[in-house]
Scaffold this motif. Structure first.
Motif, PDB file in Angstrom:
ATOM      1  N   LYS A 429      10.713  23.237 -17.088  1.00 21.89           N
ATOM      2  CA  LYS A 429      11.874  23.427 -17.959  1.00 21.89           C
ATOM      3  C   LYS A 429      13.194  23.027 -17.316  1.00 21.89           C
ATOM      4  CE  LYS A 429       9.689  27.183 -20.570  1.00 21.89           C
ATOM      5  NZ  LYS A 429       9.796  28.595 -21.001  1.00 21.89           N
ATOM      6  N   ASN A 430      13.416  23.425 -16.099  1.00 18.11           N
ATOM      7  CA  ASN A 430      14.688  23.162 -15.423  1.00 18.11           C
ATOM      8  C   ASN A 430      14.635  21.791 -14.753  1.00 18.11           C
ATOM      9  OD1 ASN A 430      16.986  23.078 -13.857  1.00 18.11           O
ATOM     10  ND2 ASN A 430      16.709  25.113 -12.964  1.00 18.11           N
ATOM     11  N   TYR A 431      15.330  20.810 -15.320  1.00 25.53           N
ATOM     12  CA  TYR A 431      15.248  19.449 -14.786  1.00 25.53           C
ATOM     13  C   TYR A 431      15.831  19.343 -13.384  1.00 25.53           C
ATOM     14  CZ  TYR A 431      20.261  18.603 -15.666  1.00 25.53           C
ATOM     15  OH  TYR A 431      21.617  18.647 -15.637  1.00 25.53           O
ATOM     16  N   LYS A 432      16.769  20.224 -13.038  1.00 22.28           N
ATOM     17  CA  LYS A 432      17.362  20.145 -11.703  1.00 22.28           C
ATOM     18  C   LYS A 432      16.365  20.516 -10.616  1.00 22.28           C
ATOM     19  CE  LYS A 432      22.243  19.975 -12.143  1.00 22.28           C
ATOM     20  NZ  LYS A 432      23.473  20.195 -11.358  1.00 22.28           N
ATOM     21  N   VAL A 433      15.287  21.172 -11.005  1.00 19.67           N
ATOM     22  CA  VAL A 433      14.190  21.460 -10.080  1.00 19.67           C
ATOM     23  C   VAL A 433      13.033  20.486 -10.320  1.00 19.67           C
ATOM     24  CG1 VAL A 433      12.504  23.169  -9.302  1.00 19.67           C
ATOM     25  CG2 VAL A 433      14.824  23.888  -9.907  1.00 19.67           C
ATOM     26  N   GLY A 434      12.593  20.420 -11.572  1.00 13.50           N
ATOM     27  CA  GLY A 434      11.409  19.624 -11.889  1.00 13.50           C
ATOM     28  C   GLY A 434      11.568  18.138 -11.689  1.00 13.50           C
ATOM     29  N   ALA A 435      12.803  17.616 -11.889  1.00 15.43           N
ATOM     30  CA  ALA A 435      13.030  16.178 -11.737  1.00 15.43           C
ATOM     31  C   ALA A 435      13.538  15.805 -10.353  1.00 15.43           C
ATOM     32  CB  ALA A 435      14.012  15.692 -12.798  1.00 15.43           C
ATOM     33  N   ALA A 436      13.717  16.789  -9.479  1.00 14.14           N
ATOM     34  CA  ALA A 436      14.177  16.525  -8.113  1.00 14.14           C
ATOM     35  C   ALA A 436      12.980  16.172  -7.238  1.00 14.14           C
ATOM     36  CB  ALA A 436      14.914  17.744  -7.562  1.00 14.14           C
ATOM     37  N   VAL A 437      12.478  14.972  -7.430  1.00 16.47           N
ATOM     38  CA  VAL A 437      11.196  14.586  -6.840  1.00 16.47           C
ATOM     39  C   VAL A 437      11.335  13.441  -5.846  1.00 16.47           C
ATOM     40  CG1 VAL A 437       9.875  15.307  -8.865  1.00 16.47           C
ATOM     41  CG2 VAL A 437      10.751  12.968  -8.731  1.00 16.47           C
ATOM     42  N   ASP A 438      10.277  13.243  -5.076  1.00 13.25           N
ATOM     43  CA  ASP A 438      10.103  12.023  -4.293  1.00 13.25           C
ATOM     44  C   ASP A 438       9.320  11.040  -5.164  1.00 13.25           C
ATOM     45  OD1 ASP A 438      11.212  13.520  -2.257  1.00 13.25           O
ATOM     46  OD2 ASP A 438       9.302  13.895  -1.248  1.00 13.25           O
ATOM     47  N   ILE A 439       9.683   9.771  -5.095  1.00  8.64           N
ATOM     48  CA  ILE A 439       9.023   8.731  -5.885  1.00  8.64           C
ATOM     49  C   ILE A 439       8.554   7.641  -4.926  1.00  8.64           C
ATOM     50  CG2 ILE A 439       9.280   7.066  -7.770  1.00  8.64           C
ATOM     51  CD1 ILE A 439      11.704   8.817  -8.700  1.00  8.64           C
ATOM     52  N   PRO A 440       7.281   7.301  -4.927  1.00 12.08           N
ATOM     53  CA  PRO A 440       6.779   6.348  -3.928  1.00 12.08           C
ATOM     54  C   PRO A 440       7.283   4.929  -4.152  1.00 12.08           C
ATOM     55  CG  PRO A 440       5.059   6.883  -5.524  1.00 12.08           C
ATOM     56  CD  PRO A 440       6.214   7.795  -5.819  1.00 12.08           C
ATOM     57  N   LEU A 441       7.686   4.287  -3.059  1.00 10.72           N
ATOM     58  CA  LEU A 441       8.057   2.879  -3.064  1.00 10.72           C
ATOM     59  C   LEU A 441       7.012   2.014  -2.369  1.00 10.72           C
ATOM     60  CD1 LEU A 441      11.851   3.127  -2.113  1.00 10.72           C
ATOM     61  CD2 LEU A 441      10.852   2.879  -4.386  1.00 10.72           C
ATOM     62  N   MET A 442       6.322   2.596  -1.421  1.00  5.28           N
ATOM     63  CA  MET A 442       5.280   1.872  -0.686  1.00  5.28           C
ATOM     64  C   MET A 442       4.294   2.894  -0.137  1.00  5.28           C
ATOM     65  SD  MET A 442       5.691  -0.578   2.701  1.00  5.28           S
ATOM     66  CE  MET A 442       6.762  -1.753   1.881  1.00  5.28           C
ATOM     67  N   ARG A 443       3.001   2.661  -0.398  1.00  7.66           N
ATOM     68  CA  ARG A 443       1.969   3.580   0.093  1.00  7.66           C
ATOM     69  C   ARG A 443       0.930   2.834   0.914  1.00  7.66           C
ATOM     70  NH1 ARG A 443      -1.310   5.945  -3.628  1.00  7.66           N
ATOM     71  NH2 ARG A 443      -0.627   4.994  -5.590  1.00  7.66           N
ATOM     72  N   ALA A 444       0.211   3.582   1.735  1.00  5.28           N
ATOM     73  CA  ALA A 444      -0.801   2.993   2.607  1.00  5.28           C
ATOM     74  C   ALA A 444      -1.874   2.260   1.811  1.00  5.28           C
ATOM     75  CB  ALA A 444      -1.436   4.082   3.483  1.00  5.28           C
ATOM     76  N   GLU A 445      -2.173   2.756   0.609  1.00  4.72           N
ATOM     77  CA  GLU A 445      -3.204   2.137  -0.219  1.00  4.72           C
ATOM     78  C   GLU A 445      -2.908   0.655  -0.477  1.00  4.72           C
ATOM     79  OE1 GLU A 445      -3.148   6.550  -1.262  1.00  4.72           O
ATOM     80  OE2 GLU A 445      -1.694   4.987  -0.747  1.00  4.72           O
ATOM     81  N   GLU A 446      -1.640   0.332  -0.643  1.00  6.94           N
ATOM     82  CA  GLU A 446      -1.264  -1.067  -0.857  1.00  6.94           C
ATOM     83  C   GLU A 446      -1.615  -1.908   0.360  1.00  6.94           C
ATOM     84  OE1 GLU A 446       2.708  -3.810  -1.837  1.00  6.94           O
ATOM     85  OE2 GLU A 446       2.898  -1.626  -1.609  1.00  6.94           O
ATOM     86  N   MET A 447      -1.459  -1.336   1.525  1.00  9.81           N
ATOM     87  CA  MET A 447      -1.757  -2.075   2.751  1.00  9.81           C
ATOM     88  C   MET A 447      -3.257  -2.378   2.862  1.00  9.81           C
ATOM     89  SD  MET A 447       1.214  -2.528   4.044  1.00  9.81           S
ATOM     90  CE  MET A 447       1.975  -2.489   2.409  1.00  9.81           C
ATOM     91  N   TYR A 448      -4.090  -1.424   2.474  1.00  6.95           N
ATOM     92  CA  TYR A 448      -5.539  -1.669   2.493  1.00  6.95           C
ATOM     93  C   TYR A 448      -5.908  -2.801   1.534  1.00  6.95           C
ATOM     94  CZ  TYR A 448      -6.750   2.462   5.288  1.00  6.95           C
ATOM     95  OH  TYR A 448      -6.889   3.374   6.307  1.00  6.95           O
ATOM     96  N   LEU A 449      -5.259  -2.826   0.379  1.00  9.45           N
ATOM     97  CA  LEU A 449      -5.576  -3.855  -0.612  1.00  9.45           C
ATOM     98  C   LEU A 449      -5.022  -5.216  -0.200  1.00  9.45           C
ATOM     99  CD1 LEU A 449      -5.021  -1.703  -3.810  1.00  9.45           C
ATOM    100  CD2 LEU A 449      -7.207  -2.551  -2.937  1.00  9.45           C
ATOM    101  N   ILE A 450      -3.846  -5.228   0.440  1.00  8.50           N
ATOM    102  CA  ILE A 450      -3.325  -6.486   0.981  1.00  8.50           C
ATOM    103  C   ILE A 450      -4.259  -7.018   2.053  1.00  8.50           C
ATOM    104  CG2 ILE A 450      -1.499  -7.476   2.429  1.00  8.50           C
ATOM    105  CD1 ILE A 450       0.516  -5.783   0.893  1.00  8.50           C
ATOM    106  N   GLU A 451      -4.713  -6.133   2.920  1.00  5.07           N
ATOM    107  CA  GLU A 451      -5.613  -6.547   3.997  1.00  5.07           C
ATOM    108  C   GLU A 451      -6.894  -7.156   3.435  1.00  5.07           C
ATOM    109  OE1 GLU A 451      -7.016  -4.533   8.137  1.00  5.07           O
ATOM    110  OE2 GLU A 451      -7.513  -3.403   6.322  1.00  5.07           O
ATOM    111  N   ALA A 452      -7.479  -6.510   2.438  1.00  2.00           N
ATOM    112  CA  ALA A 452      -8.727  -7.016   1.853  1.00  2.00           C
ATOM    113  C   ALA A 452      -8.508  -8.367   1.186  1.00  2.00           C
ATOM    114  CB  ALA A 452      -9.275  -6.003   0.849  1.00  2.00           C
ATOM    115  N   GLU A 453      -7.434  -8.485   0.410  1.00  2.00           N
ATOM    116  CA  GLU A 453      -7.163  -9.751  -0.269  1.00  2.00           C
ATOM    117  C   GLU A 453      -6.922 -10.868   0.735  1.00  2.00           C
ATOM    118  OE1 GLU A 453      -3.966 -11.803  -3.382  1.00  2.00           O
ATOM    119  OE2 GLU A 453      -3.961  -9.617  -3.109  1.00  2.00           O
TER     120      GLU A 453
END
Length: 573
Positions: A429-453
């Motif tokens: 309900k309270n956006y000042k709490v609920g929307a105060a989030v971290d949002i991913p820009l780069m994750r390790a999973e991308e690195m595994y997929l880059i490596e495989a490709e």
């Protein structure tokens, strides 16, 4: 081209001054170089302010900082169809309307990136590098260089015009001689006057410029231990290098002409201020992509666990060891008058809130593409991130899913609704709490997929398939049942893209892969869950017209040397 080379030569001689986007057009909120002289510890203040540029609100309904731009990118693809269009803040990308230089995508993206670049440039101008520069100051420089490279990588990919298969656009691009051009390079040495006369840098210069920033950042961040996930350390630099080398590998494999252009300009005097790439083939790039992806992983990162993925209070809203880089928002960032109560990422991507529009009241639920969902195997535990059509509306299926909702509320969600993102701390309900989030820009999973490709290209298809199989059976399939059936490189690229579409659903990552691999965006098919008015397909082997972003018309008004991309509005099959 002559104008660009003149600019490069001047950059090597100029004195640091105010930089970035045109001040009279886009007044910034950061320091000017003059203010730096009056500020104590200015380098530290400027460096710490750079991540704050990711929260810059735009004018468009959905433009809430970098996360809003990522949503723009996501809705240009086929990954996150909306259930109801009435409160869809991304209708332009859905209908292919208003994508020209005078509308919000163009007029919000351009100043966002150059405001970020300006903050980086101001930091760089505040810290002269000498033998006496402290490790702390070198880290400020490394962060600024890393973020500047991040911005230019995004822009180079987004703004470079790629063939669409539509004659009215491609012929105009040819006539205007914009093929191979990215965006102007503006550094800490660029003067205000120069920024009104510069030109779009050719790809071969932009790649070297970005790589030089990353090389310098890697050096200056040696030994740096960050205190938050929105600061750049060496692992992020390695990840960015992996992205850039993969980009180049794909490009040069497709076009020997572009490869030869890159090589032929290696010894240009005008580009001598940038590091040489030292490549002779596409495979050289793929090999480096795999190398840097592995280096990024090795800095203490690993894939998101099943428990982390399905945590209803911290899932995809709190950075963990899988995240190399993140946007981080706290309640103090949500200033009055900025409409944070509805212009926020959670309110558009999480169905479990009462603020925003992706909720039971406004029903702008973000779903997964039905055709993509049907490809997710039973052994892949990510599948229950989205509501199976067979379970929709049935309270007895509620226990299969991780949600903050009670069963009766959950049963009101339509099929395919995503449950990946949650409000912070379970606050609905309270956006000042609920929307105060971290949002991913780069994750390790991308690195595994880059490596495989990348491995598939320089070591052979079987090596890539084995790397992908090992990764998925270790981290994404409970029963180890994953099997890659690709028999061609193109088929393998399709499988990598499929995995990215599942893994990074809602994160704005696959836009770059669509453009890099020149893959069609398919929304019209039997059983499609895209709104009827959004069901446009783009052409196989080409880039979706909407993914060639137009420069802001404000910028071209003040700089007559900038030739814009053709307007892609309403161009589709």
């Amino acid at each position: 081209m002559k104008q660009f080379i003149k600019s490069i030569i001047f950059l090597g001689l100029a004195v640091p001054t105010l930089t970035g986007c045109l001040e009279e057009v886009y007044p910034g909120q950061g320091f000017t170089q003059e203010q730096l002289k009056e500020t104590d510890n200015s380098a530290a203040a400027l460096s710490k302010a750079i991540p704050g540029a990711f929260l810059r609100m735009g004018n468009g309904n959905g433009h809430y900082g970098y996360a809003g731009l990522a949503m723009d990118r996501e809705t240009m693809g086929a990954e996150i169809p909306v259930y109801s269009t009435l409160y869809d803040f991304y209708q332009d990308e859905g209908f292919d309307h208003q994508l020209g230089p005078e509308y919000y995508v163009a007029t919000d993206w351009w100043p966002f990136y150059y405001e970020l670049i300006k903050k980086c440039n101001l930091t760089l101008g505040a810290v002269p590098i000498t033998e006496f520069t402290s490790a702390e100051e070198l880290a400020y420089v490394g962060n600024a260089l890393g973020y500047r490279a991040f911005a230019y990588y995004d822009m180079a990919c987004a703004y470079e015009y790629k063939k669409t298969g539509f004659t009215q656009l491609d012929s105009k691009a040819e006539a205007d001689k914009i093929y191979g051009l990215t965006v102007p390079i503006r550094t800490e040495f660029t003067t205000q006057q120069e920024a009104t006369k510069d030109t779009r840098a050719p790809f071969y210069a932009m790649y070297r410029f970005i790589m030089t920033d990353l090389d310098r950042a890697e050096k200056y961040l040696q030994g740096y231990k960050r205190t938050s996930a929105n600061m750049i350390d060496q692992s992020v630099i390695f990840g960015m290098k992996a992205r850039l080398w993969l980009q180049m590998g794909s490009r040069f494999e497709k076009s020997s002409t572009d490869l030869q252009a890159q090589i032929s300009h290696e010894n240009d005097e005008a580009l001598a201020i940038y590091n040489k790439l030292g490549i002779t083939s596409a495979n050289d790039c793929f090999k480096k992509a795999a190398q840097y992806a592995r280096l990024a992983i090795s800095q203490g990162h690993r894939p998101t666990t099943k428990a982390e993925w399905f945590n209803s209070t911290t899932g995809f809203n709190t950075a963990n060891e899988a995240w190399l880089l993140a946007v981080q928002i706290n309640s103090n960032d949500m200033t009055n008058g900025s409409h944070w109560n509805w212009k926020n990422f959670v309110g558009n991507m999480s169905s479990e809130n009462t603020f925003g529009v992706n909720n039971l009241e406004y029903k702008a639920f973000r779903e997964i593409d039905a055709a993509l969902y049907k490809t997710i195997e039973a052994g892949d535990w990510r599948k229950s991130t989205w509501i199976d059509p067979a379970d929709a509306g049935k309270t007895d299926a509620y226990s299969k899913y991780t949600t903050l909702f009670k069963a009766a509320e959950w049963a009101q969600l339509p099929a395919y609704t995503g449950l990946k993102f949650h409000p912070r701390s379970g606050e609905m309900k309270n956006y000042k709490v609920g929307a105060a989030v971290d949002i991913p820009l780069m994750r390790a999973e991308e690195m595994y997929l880059i490596e495989a490709e990348a491995k598939a290209h320089y070591e052979g298809l079987e090596a890539g398939k084995q790397a992908l199989t090992n990764y998925l059976n270790t981290y994404r399939y409970d029963d180890g049942s994953y099997l890659c059936n690709a028999t061609t490189m193109d088929g393998f690229n399709d499988e990598i893209l499929r995995q990215k579409r599942i893994e990074f659903w809602g994160e704005g990552i696959v836009f770059f892969d669509y453009k890099r691999l020149e893959k069609a965006v398919i929304r019209r098919y039997d059983g499609s869950n895209h709104p009827e008015g959004y069901q446009f397909n783009t052409k196989a082997g080409y880039v979706a017209p909407r993914m060639n972003i137009c420069l802001s018309h404000y910028e071209t008004m003040y700089n007559e040397n900038l030739v814009n991309n053709p307007n892609p509005t309403n161009v589709h099959e």
